[in-house]
Design an enzyme around this catalytic site. Structure first.
Site, mmCIF file in Angstrom:
data_model
loop_
_atom_site.group_PDB
_atom_site.id
_atom_site.type_symbol
_atom_site.label_atom_id
_atom_site.label_comp_id
_atom_site.label_asym_id
_atom_site.label_seq_id
_atom_site.Cartn_x
_atom_site.Cartn_y
_atom_site.Cartn_z
ATOM 1 C CE LYS A 1 -12.990 7.924 7.989
ATOM 2 N NZ LYS A 1 -11.738 8.939 7.733
ATOM 3 C CB VAL B 1 -2.475 9.287 4.474
ATOM 4 C CG1 VAL B 1 -1.008 9.540 4.040
ATOM 5 C CG2 VAL B 1 -2.145 8.863 5.848
ATOM 6 C CE LYS C 1 -6.616 3.039 2.590
ATOM 7 N NZ LYS C 1 -5.322 3.807 2.625
ATOM 8 C CE LYS D 1 -3.441 -3.359 -5.201
ATOM 9 N NZ LYS D 1 -4.260 -3.112 -4.169
ATOM 10 C CB VAL E 1 -10.629 13.229 -0.742
ATOM 11 C CG1 VAL E 1 -9.768 14.104 -0.213
ATOM 12 C CG2 VAL E 1 -11.648 14.065 -1.652
ATOM 13 C CB SER F 1 0.738 -7.463 0.657
ATOM 14 O OG SER F 1 1.441 -7.639 -0.405
ATOM 15 N N GLY G 1 0.754 -1.292 0.063
ATOM 16 C CA GLY G 1 -0.113 -0.049 -0.096
ATOM 17 C C GLY G 1 0.878 1.166 -0.075
ATOM 18 N NE ARG H 1 -3.762 0.830 -2.876
ATOM 19 C CZ ARG H 1 -4.491 -0.030 -2.293
ATOM 20 N NH1 ARG H 1 -5.890 -0.463 -2.891
ATOM 21 N NH2 ARG H 1 -4.338 -0.913 -1.224
ATOM 22 C CB ALA I 1 0.251 -1.035 7.184
#
EC number: 4.2.1.115
Length: 334
Positions: free
Chosen positions: A127, A168, A85, A42, A175, A37, A14, A172, A81
């Site tokens: 959150k 952040v 999300k 990726k 906004v 991962s 990520g 990825r 991590a």
């Protein structure tokens, strides 16, 4: 601290994992950096960029404790991590979010114990404080698991901490790339959920450096929160596209107008340091008696006032449009 050490990053492909890897390679001489991962494409793409001899790539899911434990053999430090999300997707797929964010967190803890990991830091989110959505609730549960893990360590030396911060810039699914994609496609207006909405902002580089420093200052059991600026979503949209109008679309499922990183209910547990806050554990550890007003580096903090809260709308630090653009441009160049 990380020279000649083995470091594992869950969710390592990520945005955070790649930046963390870059910082480690540029500033330290680790023995191994293990990227753990699920996505083989990726990993293939990341390996073409980060191909130093110390790099290792493990395909695996945090839901799979056996695989996770195998990847953690001889590991000194873990950064957790990996997470599901995306807020609306979590609302529609609640059990999948729970499996990754809660069950996965416990698997990380168990694997750390099994392999004698020295320290583990889990990434959290604003959150998780007074959550109103499933994602936030699962991250709150994850935070509680990592804090409590210090109490059940027994004679094991593994220590666990949590780092909590806000949006952040450039990560990825955030906004900023969403707005930039719309702008590049020739959009005539940008969608805004609510003109009053505010958020905390941190660059990838600053987020990584904050986590790195927390490994050195942690006793085990703290939730670390950086002092970072807030900004209105409308200001962000105007900074990126000053000539575009805004279309109000309403708050999405599970969203808040303002995010909170420290609630007033936690004020009696919170210490303020020069550049960050630390929430001490709400439970007393059976075999440990740490003074959380002084971190492991000997730096002393001050108890915040009773009723203190740290919210994106009462934050004394606000980013101007110019400052946010500088953060965005620096993040893209980083």
């Amino acid at each position: 601290m990380f020279n000649k050490k083995n470091i594992l990053i869950t969710g390592g492909t990520g945005s955070f994992g790649k930046t963390y890897t870059k910082v480690l390679l540029e500033n330290y001489k680790p023995n191994k950096i293990i990227i753990y991962s699920r996505d083989e494409l990726k990993q293939f793409e990341m390996a073409s960029v980060f191909n130093a001899p110390c790099m290792r790539y493990f395909i695996g899911d945090v839901r799979d404790k056996e695989r996770l434990s195998a990847a953690m053999r001889d590991v000194d430090f873990v950064i957790h991590a990996a997470a599901m999300k995306h807020v609306p997707i979590a609302e529609y797929n609640p059990m999948e979010c729970i499996k990754t964010n809660i069950h996965g967190a416990q698997n990380v803890i168990d694997a750390c114990f099994e392999n004698g990991v020295k320290k583990c830091i889990a990434l959290s989110t604003d959150k998780a404080c007074n959550p109103v959505n499933l994602y936030g609730a699962t991250k709150l549960a994850s935070d509680k698991l990592f804090v409590a893990a210090n109490n059940i360590a027994g004679n094991k030396q593994t220590r666990f901490g949590v780092t909590r911060y806000g949006n952040v810039v450039g990560s990825r699914g955030s906004v900023v790339p969403f707005f930039k994609k719309l702008i590049s496609e020739g959009a005539k207006e940008l969608p805004i959920t609510d003109t009053r909405m505010t958020r905390f902002w941190i660059s990838l580089e600053d987020g990584v450096k904050f986590v790195l420093s927390n490994f050195e200052r942690m006793h085990g059991g703290e939730i670390f929160i950086p002092k970072i600026p807030s900004m209105k979503i409308t200001d962000l949209a105007h900074a990126l596209a000053p000539n575009l109008s805004h279309k109000i679309i309403g708050i999405r499922a599970g969203e808040k107008l303002h995010e909170i990183m420290i609630s007033s209910d936690d004020s009696h547990l919170t210490y303020e340091f020069e550049n960050y806050y630390a929430i001490s554990p709400s439970i007393k550890f059976v075999d440990k008696d740490n003074d959380f007003s002084i971190n492991a580096l000997g730096e002393k903090g001050q108890k915040v006032k009773d009723g203190f809260s740290y919210s994106s709308d009462n934050n004394p630090l606000w980013a101007s449009e110019k400052e946010l653009l500088e953060i965005i441009n620096h993040t893209e160049g980083f």
